[in-house]
Design a protein around this motif. Structure first.
Motif, PDB file in Angstrom:
ATOM      1  N   VAL A  81      -3.703  -2.648  -4.971  1.00  0.00           N
ATOM      2  CA  VAL A  81      -3.187  -2.338  -3.641  1.00  0.00           C
ATOM      3  C   VAL A  81      -2.575  -0.939  -3.608  1.00  0.00           C
ATOM      4  O   VAL A  81      -2.746  -0.194  -2.639  1.00  0.00           O
ATOM      5  CB  VAL A  81      -2.156  -3.396  -3.197  1.00  0.00           C
ATOM      6  CG1 VAL A  81      -1.501  -2.995  -1.891  1.00  0.00           C
ATOM      7  CG2 VAL A  81      -2.822  -4.756  -3.063  1.00  0.00           C
ATOM      8  N   SER A  82      -1.875  -0.569  -4.664  1.00  0.00           N
ATOM      9  CA  SER A  82      -1.235   0.751  -4.710  1.00  0.00           C
ATOM     10  C   SER A  82      -2.288   1.857  -4.660  1.00  0.00           C
ATOM     11  O   SER A  82      -2.140   2.840  -3.921  1.00  0.00           O
ATOM     12  CB  SER A  82      -0.377   0.887  -5.967  1.00  0.00           C
ATOM     13  OG  SER A  82      -1.143   0.633  -7.135  1.00  0.00           O
ATOM     14  N   LEU A  83      -3.343   1.719  -5.438  1.00  0.00           N
ATOM     15  CA  LEU A  83      -4.422   2.711  -5.447  1.00  0.00           C
ATOM     16  C   LEU A  83      -5.095   2.778  -4.080  1.00  0.00           C
ATOM     17  O   LEU A  83      -5.424   3.869  -3.593  1.00  0.00           O
ATOM     18  CB  LEU A  83      -5.440   2.365  -6.525  1.00  0.00           C
ATOM     19  CG  LEU A  83      -6.647   3.300  -6.647  1.00  0.00           C
ATOM     20  CD1 LEU A  83      -6.199   4.710  -6.995  1.00  0.00           C
ATOM     21  CD2 LEU A  83      -7.633   2.768  -7.687  1.00  0.00           C
ATOM     22  N   ALA A  84      -5.282   1.618  -3.454  1.00  0.00           N
ATOM     23  CA  ALA A  84      -5.906   1.575  -2.131  1.00  0.00           C
ATOM     24  C   ALA A  84      -5.034   2.271  -1.090  1.00  0.00           C
ATOM     25  O   ALA A  84      -5.544   2.993  -0.216  1.00  0.00           O
ATOM     26  CB  ALA A  84      -6.156   0.132  -1.723  1.00  0.00           C
ATOM     27  N   SER A  85      -3.733   2.068  -1.175  1.00  0.00           N
ATOM     28  CA  SER A  85      -2.807   2.690  -0.224  1.00  0.00           C
ATOM     29  C   SER A  85      -2.835   4.208  -0.332  1.00  0.00           C
ATOM     30  O   SER A  85      -2.903   4.924   0.674  1.00  0.00           O
ATOM     31  CB  SER A  85      -1.382   2.180  -0.470  1.00  0.00           C
ATOM     32  OG  SER A  85      -1.310   0.780  -0.316  1.00  0.00           O
ATOM     33  N   ILE A  86      -2.793   4.709  -1.555  1.00  0.00           N
ATOM     34  CA  ILE A  86      -2.803   6.152  -1.788  1.00  0.00           C
ATOM     35  C   ILE A  86      -4.142   6.748  -1.362  1.00  0.00           C
ATOM     36  O   ILE A  86      -4.200   7.799  -0.705  1.00  0.00           O
ATOM     37  CB  ILE A  86      -2.509   6.463  -3.265  1.00  0.00           C
ATOM     38  CG1 ILE A  86      -1.069   6.059  -3.605  1.00  0.00           C
ATOM     39  CG2 ILE A  86      -2.746   7.931  -3.573  1.00  0.00           C
ATOM     40  CD1 ILE A  86      -0.756   6.093  -5.090  1.00  0.00           C
ATOM     41  N   SER A  87      -5.230   6.070  -1.713  1.00  0.00           N
ATOM     42  CA  SER A  87      -6.555   6.557  -1.348  1.00  0.00           C
ATOM     43  C   SER A  87      -6.717   6.623   0.164  1.00  0.00           C
ATOM     44  O   SER A  87      -7.261   7.601   0.708  1.00  0.00           O
ATOM     45  CB  SER A  87      -7.636   5.638  -1.938  1.00  0.00           C
ATOM     46  OG  SER A  87      -7.553   5.598  -3.348  1.00  0.00           O
ATOM     47  N   ALA A  88      -6.233   5.593   0.853  1.00  0.00           N
ATOM     48  CA  ALA A  88      -6.343   5.549   2.313  1.00  0.00           C
ATOM     49  C   ALA A  88      -5.588   6.702   2.956  1.00  0.00           C
ATOM     50  O   ALA A  88      -6.053   7.298   3.937  1.00  0.00           O
ATOM     51  CB  ALA A  88      -5.809   4.216   2.826  1.00  0.00           C
ATOM     52  N   ALA A  89      -4.435   7.039   2.390  1.00  0.00           N
ATOM     53  CA  ALA A  89      -3.626   8.127   2.947  1.00  0.00           C
ATOM     54  C   ALA A  89      -4.353   9.465   2.844  1.00  0.00           C
ATOM     55  O   ALA A  89      -4.345  10.272   3.787  1.00  0.00           O
ATOM     56  CB  ALA A  89      -2.287   8.194   2.227  1.00  0.00           C
ATOM     57  N   PHE A  90      -5.008   9.699   1.717  1.00  0.00           N
ATOM     58  CA  PHE A  90      -5.705  10.979   1.550  1.00  0.00           C
ATOM     59  C   PHE A  90      -7.003  11.042   2.353  1.00  0.00           C
ATOM     60  O   PHE A  90      -7.382  12.114   2.830  1.00  0.00           O
ATOM     61  CB  PHE A  90      -5.936  11.256   0.069  1.00  0.00           C
ATOM     62  CG  PHE A  90      -4.708  11.766  -0.620  1.00  0.00           C
ATOM     63  CD1 PHE A  90      -4.235  13.051  -0.379  1.00  0.00           C
ATOM     64  CD2 PHE A  90      -3.996  10.959  -1.480  1.00  0.00           C
ATOM     65  CE1 PHE A  90      -3.084  13.520  -0.997  1.00  0.00           C
ATOM     66  CE2 PHE A  90      -2.842  11.419  -2.108  1.00  0.00           C
ATOM     67  CZ  PHE A  90      -2.387  12.702  -1.859  1.00  0.00           C
ATOM     68  N   VAL A  91      -7.664   9.912   2.504  1.00  0.00           N
ATOM     69  CA  VAL A  91      -8.852   9.888   3.367  1.00  0.00           C
ATOM     70  C   VAL A  91      -8.449  10.149   4.814  1.00  0.00           C
ATOM     71  O   VAL A  91      -9.142  10.856   5.554  1.00  0.00           O
ATOM     72  CB  VAL A  91      -9.603   8.549   3.233  1.00  0.00           C
ATOM     73  CG1 VAL A  91     -10.653   8.396   4.344  1.00  0.00           C
ATOM     74  CG2 VAL A  91     -10.274   8.461   1.866  1.00  0.00           C
ATOM     75  N   ALA A  92      -7.300   9.599   5.234  1.00  0.00           N
ATOM     76  CA  ALA A  92      -6.802   9.863   6.590  1.00  0.00           C
ATOM     77  C   ALA A  92      -6.513  11.350   6.775  1.00  0.00           C
ATOM     78  O   ALA A  92      -6.770  11.923   7.847  1.00  0.00           O
ATOM     79  CB  ALA A  92      -5.542   9.044   6.855  1.00  0.00           C
TER      80      ALA A  92
END
Length: 200
Positions: free
Chosen positions: A140-151
């Motif tokens: 979940v942590s990796l997904a959260s960080i990845s989502a922020a940078f894709v945004a």
């Protein structure tokens, strides 16, 4: 910055500073979320109390406190510079809440709310990335960080490098900072995966 713009930014920070994890824990007569689990006043930690309703309400209102100030600022006709400042102020309010001695949560739900307030396309890009990374990695942590940078990338493509995009980038960097312990565990291979048992 005009007086109205300054007031909008201050209001966004004060609204963001409301910790709904603490609010709903008190309403449901639960322990303070800062006293157990990860100690993080957020929906995930509230869920550890076993009260799904309190966790769901925390998630919803943490997102709303990010989205509503941004949406209102857009409706009032503020430009991208003020929208970016309002977005970042609401997010910083969650991370460093004045009402709770500047000890806040990690900001994932509030960041999503901010993205919804800014643009449904940004929110969709973040959600899709989150879903894909969680599906593939179970982190979940990796997904959260990845989502922020894709945004951030999506904002740059849609808007160019303006105040809003810079605010989204700042939120992404702050999310990494707030997840620094998770990042350390990811690098060490000890981060918990979604659905993994405590024994595992």
């Amino acid at each position: 910055m005009s007086l109205n713009a300054a007031l909008a930014v201050i209001a966004a920070y004060l609204i963001g500073s409301i910790s709904f994890a603490i609010v709903f824990s008190k309403l449901f007569q639960l322990a303070d979320p800062r006293s157990y689990g990860s100690g993080n006043p957020g929906a995930t930690n509230v869920l550890r109390s076993g009260n799904k309703a309190a966790a769901l309400l925390t998630l919803l209102f943490d997102a709303l406190k990010g989205g509503v100030p941004v949406w209102l600022a857009a409706q009032l006709g503020f430009g991208s510079d003020v929208l970016g400042a309002v977005a970042l102020a609401a997010f910083l309010g969650h991370l460093y809440p004045v009402w709770h001695r500047f000890q806040g949560g990690k900001g994932v739900a509030t960041a999503l709310g901010v993205l919804v307030g800014l643009s449904w396309q940004l929110a969709l890009a973040a959600l899709l990335t989150f879903g894909v990374v969680v599906k593939l990695s179970r982190y979940v942590s990796l997904a959260s960080i990845s989502a922020a940078f894709v945004a951030t990338l999506a904002s740059a493509l849609l808007r160019g490098i303006d105040a809003v995009t810079l605010a989204v980038l700042a939120m992404a960097l702050l999310l990494v900072w707030r997840h620094r312990a998770n990042v350390a565990r990811l690098r060490a291979g000890t981060e918990s995966k979604l659905g993994a048992s405590k024994a595992a």
